[in-house]
Design a protein around this motif. Structure first.
Motif, PDB file in Angstrom:
ATOM      1  N   PRO A  95       0.842  -1.203   0.000  1.00 18.90           N
ATOM      2  CA  PRO A  95       0.000   0.000   0.000  1.00 18.90           C
ATOM      3  C   PRO A  95       0.878   1.254   0.000  1.00 18.90           C
ATOM      4  O   PRO A  95       1.967   1.260   0.572  1.00 18.90           O
ATOM      5  CB  PRO A  95      -0.793  -0.111   1.309  1.00 18.90           C
ATOM      6  CG  PRO A  95      -0.709  -1.538   1.715  1.00 18.90           C
ATOM      7  CD  PRO A  95       0.593  -2.049   1.192  1.00 18.90           C
ATOM      8  N   SER A  96       0.383   2.307  -0.650  1.00 15.04           N
ATOM      9  CA  SER A  96       1.156   3.553  -0.676  1.00 15.04           C
ATOM     10  C   SER A  96       1.270   4.161   0.717  1.00 15.04           C
ATOM     11  O   SER A  96       2.327   4.668   1.096  1.00 15.04           O
ATOM     12  CB  SER A  96       0.492   4.560  -1.625  1.00 15.04           C
ATOM     13  OG  SER A  96       0.406   4.024  -2.922  1.00 15.04           O
ATOM     14  N   THR A  97       0.191   4.113   1.478  1.00 16.73           N
ATOM     15  CA  THR A  97       0.172   4.696   2.819  1.00 16.73           C
ATOM     16  C   THR A  97      -0.594   3.772   3.746  1.00 16.73           C
ATOM     17  O   THR A  97      -1.681   3.302   3.402  1.00 16.73           O
ATOM     18  CB  THR A  97      -0.526   6.077   2.815  1.00 16.73           C
ATOM     19  OG1 THR A  97       0.175   6.947   1.943  1.00 16.73           O
ATOM     20  CG2 THR A  97      -0.541   6.675   4.215  1.00 16.73           C
ATOM     21  N   LEU A  98      -0.023   3.507   4.908  1.00 14.57           N
ATOM     22  CA  LEU A  98      -0.698   2.754   5.962  1.00 14.57           C
ATOM     23  C   LEU A  98      -0.996   3.732   7.088  1.00 14.57           C
ATOM     24  O   LEU A  98      -0.075   4.318   7.660  1.00 14.57           O
ATOM     25  CB  LEU A  98       0.201   1.623   6.456  1.00 14.57           C
ATOM     26  CG  LEU A  98      -0.393   0.646   7.462  1.00 14.57           C
ATOM     27  CD1 LEU A  98      -1.533  -0.136   6.831  1.00 14.57           C
ATOM     28  CD2 LEU A  98       0.670  -0.326   7.962  1.00 14.57           C
ATOM     29  N   TYR A  99      -2.273   3.939   7.383  1.00 15.84           N
ATOM     30  CA  TYR A  99      -2.675   4.982   8.323  1.00 15.84           C
ATOM     31  C   TYR A  99      -3.508   4.356   9.435  1.00 15.84           C
ATOM     32  O   TYR A  99      -4.555   3.772   9.188  1.00 15.84           O
ATOM     33  CB  TYR A  99      -3.510   6.044   7.593  1.00 15.84           C
ATOM     34  CG  TYR A  99      -3.538   7.386   8.275  1.00 15.84           C
ATOM     35  CD1 TYR A  99      -4.043   7.533   9.555  1.00 15.84           C
ATOM     36  CD2 TYR A  99      -3.071   8.529   7.637  1.00 15.84           C
ATOM     37  CE1 TYR A  99      -4.069   8.754  10.184  1.00 15.84           C
ATOM     38  CE2 TYR A  99      -3.087   9.772   8.257  1.00 15.84           C
ATOM     39  CZ  TYR A  99      -3.599   9.871   9.533  1.00 15.84           C
ATOM     40  OH  TYR A  99      -3.626  11.093  10.154  1.00 15.84           O
ATOM     41  N   ALA A 100      -3.029   4.486  10.672  1.00 14.65           N
ATOM     42  CA  ALA A 100      -3.746   3.943  11.834  1.00 14.65           C
ATOM     43  C   ALA A 100      -4.540   5.056  12.499  1.00 14.65           C
ATOM     44  O   ALA A 100      -3.978   6.064  12.909  1.00 14.65           O
ATOM     45  CB  ALA A 100      -2.765   3.321  12.825  1.00 14.65           C
ATOM     46  N   HIS A 101      -5.850   4.872  12.581  1.00 14.23           N
ATOM     47  CA  HIS A 101      -6.707   5.887  13.219  1.00 14.23           C
ATOM     48  C   HIS A 101      -6.929   5.548  14.686  1.00 14.23           C
ATOM     49  O   HIS A 101      -6.626   4.443  15.149  1.00 14.23           O
ATOM     50  CB  HIS A 101      -8.037   6.020  12.486  1.00 14.23           C
ATOM     51  CG  HIS A 101      -8.878   4.777  12.500  1.00 14.23           C
ATOM     52  ND1 HIS A 101      -9.550   4.340  13.613  1.00 14.23           N
ATOM     53  CD2 HIS A 101      -9.153   3.869  11.525  1.00 14.23           C
ATOM     54  CE1 HIS A 101     -10.212   3.237  13.345  1.00 14.23           C
ATOM     55  NE2 HIS A 101      -9.986   2.912  12.083  1.00 14.23           N
ATOM     56  N   GLY A 102      -7.473   6.500  15.421  1.00 10.81           N
ATOM     57  CA  GLY A 102      -7.680   6.327  16.856  1.00 10.81           C
ATOM     58  C   GLY A 102      -9.026   5.706  17.170  1.00 10.81           C
ATOM     59  O   GLY A 102      -9.709   5.155  16.309  1.00 10.81           O
ATOM     60  N   TRP A 103      -9.402   5.806  18.420  1.00 11.24           N
ATOM     61  CA  TRP A 103     -10.647   5.232  18.914  1.00 11.24           C
ATOM     62  C   TRP A 103     -11.637   6.335  19.261  1.00 11.24           C
ATOM     63  O   TRP A 103     -11.253   7.451  19.598  1.00 11.24           O
ATOM     64  CB  TRP A 103     -10.394   4.417  20.188  1.00 11.24           C
ATOM     65  CG  TRP A 103      -9.566   3.200  19.981  1.00 11.24           C
ATOM     66  CD1 TRP A 103      -9.492   2.410  18.869  1.00 11.24           C
ATOM     67  CD2 TRP A 103      -8.670   2.601  20.937  1.00 11.24           C
ATOM     68  NE1 TRP A 103      -8.625   1.374  19.065  1.00 11.24           N
ATOM     69  CE2 TRP A 103      -8.103   1.457  20.327  1.00 11.24           C
ATOM     70  CE3 TRP A 103      -8.306   2.911  22.246  1.00 11.24           C
ATOM     71  CZ2 TRP A 103      -7.195   0.644  20.972  1.00 11.24           C
ATOM     72  CZ3 TRP A 103      -7.403   2.097  22.900  1.00 11.24           C
ATOM     73  CH2 TRP A 103      -6.856   0.969  22.263  1.00 11.24           C
ATOM     74  N   TRP A 104     -12.921   5.991  19.204  1.00 10.11           N
ATOM     75  CA  TRP A 104     -13.953   6.847  19.771  1.00 10.11           C
ATOM     76  C   TRP A 104     -14.141   6.450  21.225  1.00 10.11           C
ATOM     77  O   TRP A 104     -14.297   5.266  21.537  1.00 10.11           O
ATOM     78  CB  TRP A 104     -15.259   6.724  18.986  1.00 10.11           C
ATOM     79  CG  TRP A 104     -15.230   7.532  17.736  1.00 10.11           C
ATOM     80  CD1 TRP A 104     -15.079   7.087  16.465  1.00 10.11           C
ATOM     81  CD2 TRP A 104     -15.317   8.958  17.652  1.00 10.11           C
ATOM     82  NE1 TRP A 104     -15.065   8.137  15.583  1.00 10.11           N
ATOM     83  CE2 TRP A 104     -15.212   9.298  16.285  1.00 10.11           C
ATOM     84  CE3 TRP A 104     -15.472   9.973  18.594  1.00 10.11           C
ATOM     85  CZ2 TRP A 104     -15.265  10.611  15.843  1.00 10.11           C
ATOM     86  CZ3 TRP A 104     -15.517  11.285  18.137  1.00 10.11           C
ATOM     87  CH2 TRP A 104     -15.420  11.595  16.782  1.00 10.11           C
ATOM     88  N   LEU A 105     -14.137   7.428  22.091  1.00 11.99           N
ATOM     89  CA  LEU A 105     -14.245   7.211  23.523  1.00 11.99           C
ATOM     90  C   LEU A 105     -15.588   7.721  24.036  1.00 11.99           C
ATOM     91  O   LEU A 105     -16.190   8.618  23.434  1.00 11.99           O
ATOM     92  CB  LEU A 105     -13.115   7.938  24.263  1.00 11.99           C
ATOM     93  CG  LEU A 105     -11.695   7.725  23.726  1.00 11.99           C
ATOM     94  CD1 LEU A 105     -10.711   8.592  24.495  1.00 11.99           C
ATOM     95  CD2 LEU A 105     -11.300   6.258  23.801  1.00 11.99           C
ATOM     96  N   ASP A 106     -16.031   7.167  25.152  1.00 12.89           N
ATOM     97  CA  ASP A 106     -17.252   7.685  25.765  1.00 12.89           C
ATOM     98  C   ASP A 106     -16.917   8.883  26.651  1.00 12.89           C
ATOM     99  O   ASP A 106     -15.765   9.328  26.711  1.00 12.89           O
ATOM    100  CB  ASP A 106     -17.979   6.593  26.553  1.00 12.89           C
ATOM    101  CG  ASP A 106     -17.177   6.072  27.744  1.00 12.89           C
ATOM    102  OD1 ASP A 106     -16.186   6.726  28.146  1.00 12.89           O
ATOM    103  OD2 ASP A 106     -17.524   5.004  28.275  1.00 12.89           O
ATOM    104  N   GLY A 107     -17.910   9.409  27.326  1.00 17.99           N
ATOM    105  CA  GLY A 107     -17.691  10.606  28.147  1.00 17.99           C
ATOM    106  C   GLY A 107     -16.710  10.405  29.274  1.00 17.99           C
ATOM    107  O   GLY A 107     -16.143  11.373  29.796  1.00 17.99           O
ATOM    108  N   ASP A 108     -16.492   9.133  29.676  1.00 24.49           N
ATOM    109  CA  ASP A 108     -15.537   8.840  30.745  1.00 24.49           C
ATOM    110  C   ASP A 108     -14.150   8.548  30.204  1.00 24.49           C
ATOM    111  O   ASP A 108     -13.250   8.179  30.966  1.00 24.49           O
ATOM    112  CB  ASP A 108     -16.024   7.642  31.567  1.00 24.49           C
ATOM    113  CG  ASP A 108     -17.335   7.930  32.286  1.00 24.49           C
ATOM    114  OD1 ASP A 108     -17.514   9.091  32.708  1.00 24.49           O
ATOM    115  OD2 ASP A 108     -18.172   7.022  32.403  1.00 24.49           O
ATOM    116  N   GLY A 109     -13.965   8.688  28.885  1.00 24.36           N
ATOM    117  CA  GLY A 109     -12.652   8.467  28.305  1.00 24.36           C
ATOM    118  C   GLY A 109     -12.325   7.020  28.022  1.00 24.36           C
ATOM    119  O   GLY A 109     -11.171   6.682  27.761  1.00 24.36           O
TER     120      GLY A 109
END
Length: 460
Positions: A95-109
Motif C-alpha cells: 500500500p502507498s500509505t498505511l494509516y492507523a486511526h484512533g478510537w472513539w471514547l465515551d464521556g468517561d474516556g
C-alpha cells in the motif's frame, strides 16, 4: 528485531480455521487468512489462479495497491509487519500509505465497546440528523489518528455552528435575496471593489488549504479551511450590504454582491463534497451550479488556470426552498448517550508478597534469555516436560518443567524464554534439570516469561 511468526495452528487447539492443504492437521493463523482478502477482494489475485499464473504479475486492472490503507491502531502490527511480509513474499506491491486511526471514547474516556455497552449507534444518529451532519462531525471534531470523545452536546454545537450558521445560512441568504430582487437567477457580476478582491484572495487560499489537507489525510484541517471560507463569505455579505445597494436602486452593485455570495457558497460546498455526499450536490444545484462544472473549475483553480469565485453560469435558475442544513435545537427523542458503565469490580487480592530481599540477594540470580529448541514428555511423570533450551552455550540445556497441563511439547519449540542459569542442577524423577524457566502463575501456569533477545542475553 523481529522473530519468526508461525502462520499455522494445530487443530487440537483450533479447529474452526482454514485447513492447510500441505499440513492437514493444521489450520491457517487467522490473521494470515484474513489479510489475504485484501488482494483477492480488490482483484489483484483473481480467484482460482495459481502462483505461476501470469495474472499474478499484473495488478493494473485491480484496485490494488491501496493509495490509503486505513486501519485501527490496535491492529497496526498485523498490517505493518505480517501483511507487508506476505506481500513481499508474493512479490505484490505494498500500500502507498498505511494509516492507523484512533478510537472513539465515551464521556468517561473509555474506548467504545459493544461488550461494555457504551456505544453510540451511527444508524440512529444518521436517521435523526442526516448522513452529511454525522460525517461532518466525526471528521471535523477529531484529528485523524487521535482518539476522540463523542457527546451529543458537542455534536449539536458543532454542526449548528458549521453547517447551519456558516455554510447553510450563507447559501440561504444569497438565494433569498437573489430571488427577491434579481429574478431568481445567477446574476452577472459587475466590477470588483476592494471587498471582492480581498474575498477572492481568501477563497483561493482556502481552496489550496483544503485540497492540500485532503491530499495529506487531514480531513479536520480541510473542513476548518471550508468553515473559514464560509465565515468570510458571511462577513463579506454583512460588510457589502446588498440591501442598501438594492434600496438605493444600484442593480449592478446588488448583482455583484449576491453573485459573489453565491460563488462562495458554491466553492465551499464543492470543497466539502467528500463529506457532504447526501445534500452537497443538491446545495450546488440550488445556487445554480452542477457538480461536474464546479469540480472542473476547482481543478483549474488549483492548477492556477482559473479565477476564484467565477464558476457559476450567469442566468442559471436558483432554488430557495427550505434550508439544506437546518438548525437542531434539541436532541430528537430516543437519542441519548448510554448509561455510564458500572465501575469494574474490585480486583481480587494477590498472593502475599514474600519477605524483602536485598539487591545483593537478587544479584546472585543469573537470568538469561533462551530459545526452546526441543521438548518432549517426561518418561516418568505425566505433568512434567523435558525441554531443551539454547542460551548461547555449546549445547542446549536440559530443563525439567511442570508445565504439561498447560503446553503440548510441539507448542513450545521456538518459544523465547527466560531461565535461571545458575540454579544448581537437580534430578527430577530421574532426569537432571540444569536450570529453571520463569513462568507466570502459581500452581497453575498461565504462560512462560520470555524476552525477544538473542540466546544468552543477560536479563535483569
Amino acid at each position: 528485531p523481529l522473530g519468526d511468526l508461525s502462520i499455522s495452528r494445530p487443530k487440537r487447539r483450533l479447529r474452526w480455521g482454514v485447513e492447510l492443504p500441505f499440513a492437514t492437521e493444521h489450520v491457517a493463523y487467522v490473521w494470515v487468512d484474513a489479510l489475504i482478502n485484501y488482494v483477492t477482494a480488490s482483484g489483484a489475485i483473481p480467484p482460482g489462479t495459481a502462483p505461476d499464473d501470469p495474472a499474478w504479475d499484473d495488478v493494473s486492472g485491480s484496485w490494488w495497491p491501496a493509495d490509503l490503507h486505513l486501519i485501527g491502531k490496535d491492529i497496526l502490527t498485523t498490517h505493518a509487519v505480517y501483511w507487508s511480509t506476505m506481500l513481499m513474499a508474493l512479490d505484490l506491491p505494498l500500500p502507498s500509505t498505511l494509516y492507523a486511526h484512533g478510537w472513539w471514547l465515551d464521556g468517561d474516556g473509555r474506548k467504545m465497546s459493544k461488550s461494555l455497552g457504551n456505544v453510540v449507534e451511527p444508524e440512529a444518529v444518521i436517521d435523526a440528523f442526516g448522513l452529511d451532519v454525522f460525517r461532518w462531525f466525526i471528521l471535523r471534531e477529531v484529528q485523524l489518528g487521535a482518539d476522540g470523545k463523542f457527546g451529543y452536546d458537542g455534536f449539536l454545537t458543532s454542526t449548528n455552528a458549521d453547517l447551519s450558521n456558516d455554510l447553510g445560512n450563507l447559501a440561504h441568504r444569497g438565494l433569498t435575496m437573489s430571488t427577491n430582487w434579481l429574478g431568481g437567477v445567477v446574476p452577472d457580476a459587475g466590477e470588483d471593489t476592494d471587498l471582492e478582491t480581498a474575498l477572492r484572495a481568501v477563497a483561493g487560499e482556502a481552496a489550496a488549504r483544503a485540497a492540500s489537507a485532503w491530499d495529506h489525510n487531514r480531513p479536520h484541517d480541510a473542513l476548518a479551511a471550508i468553515v473559514d471560507l464560509a465565515r468570510a463569505g458571511n462577513k463579506y455579505l454583512d460588510d457589502a450590504k446588498p440591501w442598501a445597494a438594492n434600496k438605493a436602486g444600484d442593480a449592478p452593485r446588488t448583482a455583484t454582491i449576491l453573485r459573489t455570495t453565491l460563488e462562495v457558497a458554491a466553492l465551499a460546498t464543492t470543497l466539502a463534497l467528500p463529506v457532504l455526499v447526501e445534500r452537497g450536490p443538491g446545495l450546488i444545484g440550488k445556487v445554480g451550479g452542477t457538480v461536474p462544472r464546479l469540480t472542473d473549475h476547482l481543478g483549474a483553480l488549483l492548477a492556477g488556470e482559473a479565477t476564484p469565485l467565477d464558476a457559476l453560469p450567469a442566468g442559471a435558475a436558483l432554488t430557495v426552498g427550505d434550508p439544506v442544513y437546518p438548525r437542531f435545537r434539541e436532541l430528537p427523542e430516543g437519542l441519548a448517550m448510554p448509561d455510564p458503565v458500572p465501575e469494574a469490580p474490585a480486583k481480587p487480592p494477590i498472593d502475599p508478597i514474600k519477605d524483602p530481599i536485598t539487591f545483593d540477594d537478587f544479584s546472585k540470580l543469573d537470568l538469561r534469555a533462551g530459545t526452546i529448541v526441543a521438548a518432549e514428555g517426561h518418561p516418568n511423570a505425566d505433568r512434567l516436560l523435558v525441554v531443551k533450551v539454547d542460551i548461547g552455550e555449546a549445547a542446549p540445556r536440559t530443563i525439567v518443567a511442570g508445565i504439561a497441563s498447560r503446553f503440548a511439547p510441539d507448542d513450545l519449540v521456538g518459544r523465547q524464554v527466560v531461565i535461571v542459569a545458575n540454579l544448581k542442577p537437580a534430578k527430577l524423577r530421574g532426569v537432571v534439570s540444569e536450570g529453571m524457566m520463569l513462568a507466570a502463575g502459581a500452581k497453575d501456569v498461565v504462560d512462560l516469561v520470555g524476552v525477544p533477545a538473542d540466546p544468552g542475553t543477560i536479563v535483569r
